[in-house]
Scaffold this active site. Structure first.
Site, short mmCIF file in Angstrom:
data_model
loop_
_atom_site.label_atom_id
_atom_site.label_comp_id
_atom_site.label_asym_id
_atom_site.label_seq_id
_atom_site.Cartn_x
_atom_site.Cartn_y
_atom_site.Cartn_z
CG HIS A 40 -1.88 -1.08 1.35
ND1 HIS A 40 -1.77 -2.07 2.30
CD2 HIS A 40 -3.00 -1.35 0.65
CE1 HIS A 40 -2.80 -2.90 2.17
NE2 HIS A 40 -3.56 -2.49 1.18
N GLY A 159 -2.87 -1.31 -7.34
CA GLY A 159 -1.76 -2.25 -7.45
C GLY A 159 -2.01 -3.30 -8.53
CG ASP A 162 -5.85 -6.73 -5.74
OD1 ASP A 162 -6.55 -7.65 -5.29
OD2 ASP A 162 -4.97 -6.15 -5.07
CD GLN A 165 -9.13 -3.72 -6.83
OE1 GLN A 165 -9.95 -4.26 -6.10
NE2 GLN A 165 -8.03 -3.18 -6.39
CB SER A 197 -1.94 -10.24 0.72
OG SER A 197 -3.31 -10.34 1.07
CB SER A 198 -4.61 -6.88 4.22
OG SER A 198 -4.24 -5.63 3.70
P1 AMP Z 1 -6.60 -3.66 -0.50
O1 AMP Z 1 -6.40 -2.87 0.76
O2 AMP Z 1 -6.24 -5.08 -0.39
O3 AMP Z 1 -7.95 -3.41 -1.13
O4 AMP Z 1 -5.56 -3.06 -1.53
C1 AMP Z 1 -5.52 -1.69 -1.82
C2 AMP Z 1 -4.61 -1.46 -2.98
O5 AMP Z 1 -3.31 -1.91 -2.66
C3 AMP Z 1 -5.04 -2.22 -4.25
O6 AMP Z 1 -4.89 -1.36 -5.37
C4 AMP Z 1 -4.09 -3.36 -4.27
O7 AMP Z 1 -3.84 -3.86 -5.58
C5 AMP Z 1 -2.84 -2.73 -3.70
N1 AMP Z 1 -1.94 -3.77 -3.17
C6 AMP Z 1 -2.21 -4.75 -2.27
N2 AMP Z 1 -1.14 -5.55 -2.09
C7 AMP Z 1 -0.16 -5.08 -2.89
C8 AMP Z 1 1.18 -5.48 -3.17
N3 AMP Z 1 1.72 -6.53 -2.58
N4 AMP Z 1 1.88 -4.75 -4.05
C9 AMP Z 1 1.33 -3.67 -4.67
N5 AMP Z 1 0.08 -3.24 -4.45
C10 AMP Z 1 -0.67 -3.93 -3.59
#
Ligand code: AMP
Length: 319
Positions: A40, A159, A162, A165, A197-198
């Site tokens: 993030h 990111g 995804d 997405q 990843s979260s």
């Molecule tokens: P999320 O909080 O999981 O919805 O992710 C929010 C944003 O962070 C999305 O655009 C994801 O694609 C991006 N993101 C999550 N994990 C990663 C990662 N390992 N590398 C780059 N971007 C990420």
């Protein structure tokens, strides 16, 4: 410290004032569900390069979770998130309540049918993750459209982690003339290849070890492609690694043309996006990489490499 915007009304008022005072300045949005990690924060840095001020939304969007998914137990670490964003010099954090965001009361992706107005994705939103998580991308697109309308950013950063997405959001912004530049940012990985990843916090240490099969599968796909393998051989190489790992159950291992998200035609040459989703215990993880098939000279990234690499398609777009 960032200014925390806790309601839509507050966001409109504060950002409206900012716009009045900085009519020439650009605002970039990074949408997140919180539980922030270095992936993030890398998006925040990309946003910073594109704009004069950065707003990060922190909202666990009920509309993009299925009724049997992990909405209730999704990690929520708001204070730590704000501290991390303060460290990046983020100006604004938008953290609305679900009631504020969904006055018509849709509670999850099952509520899309009977809930309020929503955005329906095109064909690319109904394959892969869209097929395995019905309504998921419509929930994503709806919240992203709302965030664009509420915050009115000039650019928004997503990111490549995804990848589907990113594709459907970019398509929505173009199809609906939303006037927001959608920017892709590379996948950030742990040193051993695991994509951040979260949801990684759900993994036990045994599961975390097993989860490395995802990035190893993408490495195998990349190696097969560089040896001149066909699309079928590339996908088979990735599938074999997943199938050979105890404790990892695939949802899908597939490849698409990154420019269209459609299945590659017979004899396809060029950048190929290999995507996979798998369950490791109770945790569902996704990963992807771009590889070059058919001796294509396109600059495909090496899958699973530590730190992650960016791959671009023929138009120079991060895919
Ligand atoms: P999320 O909080 O999981 O919805 O992710 C929010 C944003 O962070 C999305 O655009 C994801 O694609 C991006 N993101 C999550 N994990 C990663 C990662 N390992 N590398 C780059 N971007 C990420």
């Amino acid at each position: 410290m960032p200014t925390i915007l806790r309601s839509i009304a507050e966001a409109r008022e504060v950002l409206g004032e900012w716009r009045k005072q900085h009519p020439e300045s650009r605002l970039a949005l990074v949408p997140t569900m919180g539980a922030l990690h270095d992936g993030h924060l890398s998006l925040v840095r990309v946003a910073r390069e594109r704009a004069d001020a950065v707003v990060v939304s922190v909202f666990v969007n009920p509309l993009q979770f299925g009724p049997d998914e992990d909405f209730d137990r999704y990690p929520r670490t708001f204070d730590a998130d704000v501290a991390a964003l303060a460290g990046e010099g983020v100006e604004y954090v938008f953290a609305p309540s679900a009631d504020d965001m969904y006055p018509s009361g849709a509670s999850d992706s099952a509520g899309l049918a009977g809930g309020g107005t929503h955005v329906a994705g095109g064909a690319a939103a109904s394959v892969l993750d869209g097929a395995h998580r019905p309504g998921h991308f419509d929930g994503v697109l709806t919240v992203v459209a709302k965030l664009f309308n509420i915050l009115r950013p000039d650019a928004a950063v997503f990111g490549q982690k995804d990848a589907q997405q990113l594709f459907v959001v970019r398509q929505m912004a173009a199809d609906l003339n939303l006037g927001v530049e959608v920017v892709g940012a590379p996948i950030v990985r742990e040193a051993d290849g695991l994509a951040l990843s979260s949801r990684n916090v759900y993994l036990s240490s045994t599961e975390r070890e097993a989860a490395l099969a995802l990035s190893r599968a993408l490495e195998a796909a990349g190696a097969t492609a560089s040896r001149g393998g066909s699309v079928g051989e590339v996908v088979a190489a990735a599938s074999e690694v997943i199938a050979g790992q105890a404790g990892v159950v695939p949802d899908y291992v597939e490849a698409v043309d990154p420019a269209t998200f459609a299945p590659p035609a017979d004899g396809y040459r060029g950048d190929l996006l290999v995507l996979l989703a798998a369950r490791v215990g109770a945790t569902r993880l996704i990963d992807n990489a771009v590889v070059a098939v058919g001796g294509a000279d396109a600059g495909a990234g090496h899958a699973g490499s530590p730190g992650g690499e960016v791959a671009t398609n023929a138009r120079g777009t991060i895919v």
